[in-house]
Design a protein around this motif. Sequence first.
Motif, mmCIF file in Angstrom:
data_model
loop_
_atom_site.group_PDB
_atom_site.id
_atom_site.type_symbol
_atom_site.label_atom_id
_atom_site.label_comp_id
_atom_site.label_asym_id
_atom_site.label_seq_id
_atom_site.Cartn_x
_atom_site.Cartn_y
_atom_site.Cartn_z
ATOM 1 N N THR A 1 10.835 -16.818 -12.740
ATOM 2 C CA THR A 1 10.429 -15.451 -13.132
ATOM 3 C C THR A 1 8.973 -15.206 -12.744
ATOM 4 O OG1 THR A 1 11.859 -15.785 -15.026
ATOM 5 C CG2 THR A 1 10.476 -13.840 -15.080
ATOM 6 N N TRP A 2 8.153 -16.205 -12.972
ATOM 7 C CA TRP A 2 6.715 -16.102 -12.692
ATOM 8 C C TRP A 2 6.473 -15.846 -11.191
ATOM 9 C CZ3 TRP A 2 2.253 -15.979 -15.480
ATOM 10 C CH2 TRP A 2 1.068 -16.355 -14.870
ATOM 11 N N VAL A 3 7.144 -16.661 -10.363
ATOM 12 C CA VAL A 3 6.953 -16.540 -8.921
ATOM 13 C C VAL A 3 7.492 -15.194 -8.422
ATOM 14 C CG1 VAL A 3 7.646 -17.499 -6.672
ATOM 15 C CG2 VAL A 3 6.922 -19.029 -8.508
ATOM 16 N N TYR A 4 8.635 -14.788 -8.950
ATOM 17 C CA TYR A 4 9.233 -13.515 -8.546
ATOM 18 C C TYR A 4 8.304 -12.353 -8.894
ATOM 19 C CZ TYR A 4 13.607 -11.542 -6.773
ATOM 20 O OH TYR A 4 14.563 -10.974 -5.981
ATOM 21 N N ARG A 5 7.752 -12.421 -10.099
ATOM 22 C CA ARG A 5 6.851 -11.346 -10.540
ATOM 23 C C ARG A 5 5.626 -11.242 -9.625
ATOM 24 N NH1 ARG A 5 2.351 -10.687 -12.791
ATOM 25 N NH2 ARG A 5 2.006 -12.915 -12.991
ATOM 26 N N ILE A 6 5.065 -12.390 -9.282
ATOM 27 C CA ILE A 6 3.884 -12.389 -8.405
ATOM 28 C C ILE A 6 4.259 -11.838 -7.025
ATOM 29 C CG2 ILE A 6 2.226 -13.882 -7.182
ATOM 30 C CD1 ILE A 6 2.388 -15.699 -9.721
ATOM 31 N N ALA A 7 5.416 -12.275 -6.526
ATOM 32 C CA ALA A 7 5.856 -11.833 -5.192
ATOM 33 C C ALA A 7 6.061 -10.315 -5.173
ATOM 34 C CB ALA A 7 7.145 -12.545 -4.807
ATOM 35 N N LEU A 8 6.733 -9.791 -6.190
ATOM 36 C CA LEU A 8 6.985 -8.346 -6.225
ATOM 37 C C LEU A 8 5.696 -7.554 -6.370
ATOM 38 C CD1 LEU A 8 10.174 -8.149 -8.480
ATOM 39 C CD2 LEU A 8 10.036 -7.758 -6.027
ATOM 40 N N ASN A 9 4.863 -8.006 -7.279
ATOM 41 C CA ASN A 9 3.612 -7.293 -7.527
ATOM 42 C C ASN A 9 2.725 -7.281 -6.282
ATOM 43 O OD1 ASN A 9 1.818 -5.925 -9.179
ATOM 44 N ND2 ASN A 9 0.718 -7.800 -9.654
ATOM 45 N N THR A 10 2.672 -8.426 -5.601
ATOM 46 C CA THR A 10 1.871 -8.504 -4.367
ATOM 47 C C THR A 10 2.465 -7.585 -3.300
ATOM 48 O OG1 THR A 10 1.458 -10.814 -4.902
ATOM 49 C CG2 THR A 10 0.862 -10.120 -2.689
ATOM 50 N N ALA A 11 3.792 -7.598 -3.199
ATOM 51 C CA ALA A 11 4.449 -6.774 -2.173
ATOM 52 C C ALA A 11 4.219 -5.284 -2.425
ATOM 53 C CB ALA A 11 5.945 -7.075 -2.156
ATOM 54 N N ALA B 1 12.507 -7.548 2.240
ATOM 55 C CA ALA B 1 12.750 -6.215 1.664
ATOM 56 C C ALA B 1 11.542 -5.291 1.807
ATOM 57 C CB ALA B 1 13.141 -6.340 0.198
ATOM 58 N N TYR B 2 10.342 -5.862 1.870
ATOM 59 C CA TYR B 2 9.137 -5.017 1.893
ATOM 60 C C TYR B 2 8.490 -4.882 3.267
ATOM 61 C CZ TYR B 2 9.000 -4.144 -3.073
ATOM 62 O OH TYR B 2 9.292 -3.684 -4.314
ATOM 63 N N ALA B 3 8.691 -5.873 4.139
ATOM 64 C CA ALA B 3 8.026 -5.819 5.443
ATOM 65 C C ALA B 3 9.055 -5.772 6.557
ATOM 66 C CB ALA B 3 7.133 -7.040 5.600
ATOM 67 N N ALA B 4 8.869 -4.847 7.489
ATOM 68 C CA ALA B 4 9.891 -4.645 8.523
ATOM 69 C C ALA B 4 9.688 -5.521 9.760
ATOM 70 C CB ALA B 4 9.919 -3.181 8.917
ATOM 71 N N THR B 5 8.471 -5.608 10.265
ATOM 72 C CA THR B 5 8.272 -6.333 11.523
ATOM 73 C C THR B 5 7.922 -7.800 11.252
ATOM 74 O OG1 THR B 5 5.901 -5.948 11.617
ATOM 75 C CG2 THR B 5 7.312 -4.231 12.562
ATOM 76 N N LYS C 1 1.731 -3.809 -3.996
ATOM 77 C CA LYS C 1 0.352 -3.439 -3.674
ATOM 78 C C LYS C 1 0.110 -3.545 -2.167
ATOM 79 C CE LYS C 1 -1.675 -4.732 -8.078
ATOM 80 N NZ LYS C 1 -2.356 -5.844 -8.751
ATOM 81 N N TRP C 2 0.768 -4.502 -1.531
ATOM 82 C CA TRP C 2 0.588 -4.731 -0.087
ATOM 83 C C TRP C 2 1.082 -3.533 0.715
ATOM 84 C CZ3 TRP C 2 4.114 -4.978 3.915
ATOM 85 C CH2 TRP C 2 3.667 -5.516 5.119
ATOM 86 N N VAL C 3 2.172 -2.892 0.272
ATOM 87 C CA VAL C 3 2.748 -1.765 1.021
ATOM 88 C C VAL C 3 1.694 -0.693 1.279
ATOM 89 C CG1 VAL C 3 4.410 0.143 0.919
ATOM 90 C CG2 VAL C 3 5.123 -2.151 0.324
ATOM 91 N N GLY C 4 0.977 -0.285 0.229
ATOM 92 C CA GLY C 4 -0.042 0.757 0.387
ATOM 93 C C GLY C 4 -1.185 0.298 1.262
ATOM 94 N N LYS C 5 -1.627 -0.930 1.036
ATOM 95 C CA LYS C 5 -2.761 -1.469 1.772
ATOM 96 C C LYS C 5 -2.403 -1.622 3.254
ATOM 97 C CE LYS C 5 -4.256 -5.733 1.290
ATOM 98 N NZ LYS C 5 -4.622 -7.001 0.676
ATOM 99 N N ILE D 1 1.488 -13.323 -0.449
ATOM 100 C CA ILE D 1 2.201 -13.787 -1.642
ATOM 101 C C ILE D 1 1.843 -15.242 -1.935
ATOM 102 C CG2 ILE D 1 4.493 -14.314 -2.607
ATOM 103 C CD1 ILE D 1 5.552 -11.853 -1.058
ATOM 104 N N MET D 2 1.802 -16.051 -0.894
ATOM 105 C CA MET D 2 1.482 -17.470 -1.079
ATOM 106 C C MET D 2 0.085 -17.654 -1.668
ATOM 107 S SD MET D 2 3.927 -19.519 -0.236
ATOM 108 C CE MET D 2 4.843 -18.416 -1.201
#
Lengths: 170, 189
Positions: free
Chosen positions: A61-71, A27-31, A73-77, A42-43
């Motif tokens: 829930t914990w893993v999902y939260r980390i994955a979303l939060n990382t994604a 959902a967050y990364a295209a290529t 922040k990753w988008v901008g970076k 995320i890993m």
Amino acid sequence: MTESEQNNIFGKWLQQHKGQIFKVVRAYAATTMDQDDLFQEIMIQVWHSIPAFRKESLVNTWVYRIALNTAIKWVGKEQKYAKSRESLDTVQAVLQEAKVPLDERLSWLYEEIHKFDEIDRSITLLLLDGFSYKEMAAMLGITESNVGVKINRIKKQLIARSKQLNPYGI
Amino acid sequence: MEFDELQKIWDSQNQRPMYMINEDALHNRIHTKKAKASHITNASEWLLIGVNAGAGGLLLGLTVSKVGSTVFMYLLAGWMLITALAVLVSRIRRLQRENRFDRSLVGELDHAIAMTTYQVRLSQLMRWNNLPIALLVIAGLLEGGKPLWFAFALVLFFILVNFASGWEHRFYQSRKLELETLQRKLQQG
């Protein structure tokens, strides 16, 4: 916690929750290169978070939260440093796309999710994966009523877009 | 399509894997990144403490042992030692604030914003800190009888340092702005 215990937990979490992580990555990364990069980010965050896990929430829930939060922040970076990142030619890829072709309607749905901003993408994923408003509010740190307003708008947009003509003939 | 149909399409992916994972490569990447992971703030704090304390201490030692040293050299050594102490205190206070953020997305964003705000302040402070250091260095050298062209070259050097500090400062400012925008998006309906 020893490193070996941490590695064991990491392996278990990876097997049990990789499906959720793949959805966030897609959902967050295209290529392919970006997907590999985000998956690794995320890993790494999941691995680091293991000693901090206090069993106050479900692992899911914990893993999902980390994955979303990382994604998020990753988008901008990623947008800023896309050009300076290592090429996949020089490093070993971690993710390989499965050979099984995906339903084209699912590809369409991911494309639509890509059109949302970072926050709405998170909410859409949580909504489609069946999280309650209460769980979403707790994960995001906003009120349930705010979650409700956002979901209402997202649902309307997705339904409206699905009714438009598109190359998949949906 | 109604939302129920979209939901069915979404659920259809649960039965088949989207990707294959190369677990050995993943393991290697995590350990490599873990080994490389030196937090920017952590590194810049220790660098500032080390450089200022080291240079300040050395300068003080040399100035004390040398007969006829100027007052500017004492002031410069004192200023650098105070700067090192200020960064150390600032670091301790930052570490004490680390655990006050909750584990929600807003909490994580608040944490990231607080960290970037700290970096913005630190870089601003270090940028302004160049000014007294430059003045004291140049005044000390002129007082010690160094030629004017040498002082002029130092002025140019400090101007370049100021540009570099400005670039670092703007980098943190733009990162902070991005995070604040995300926070606003999350809080708006």
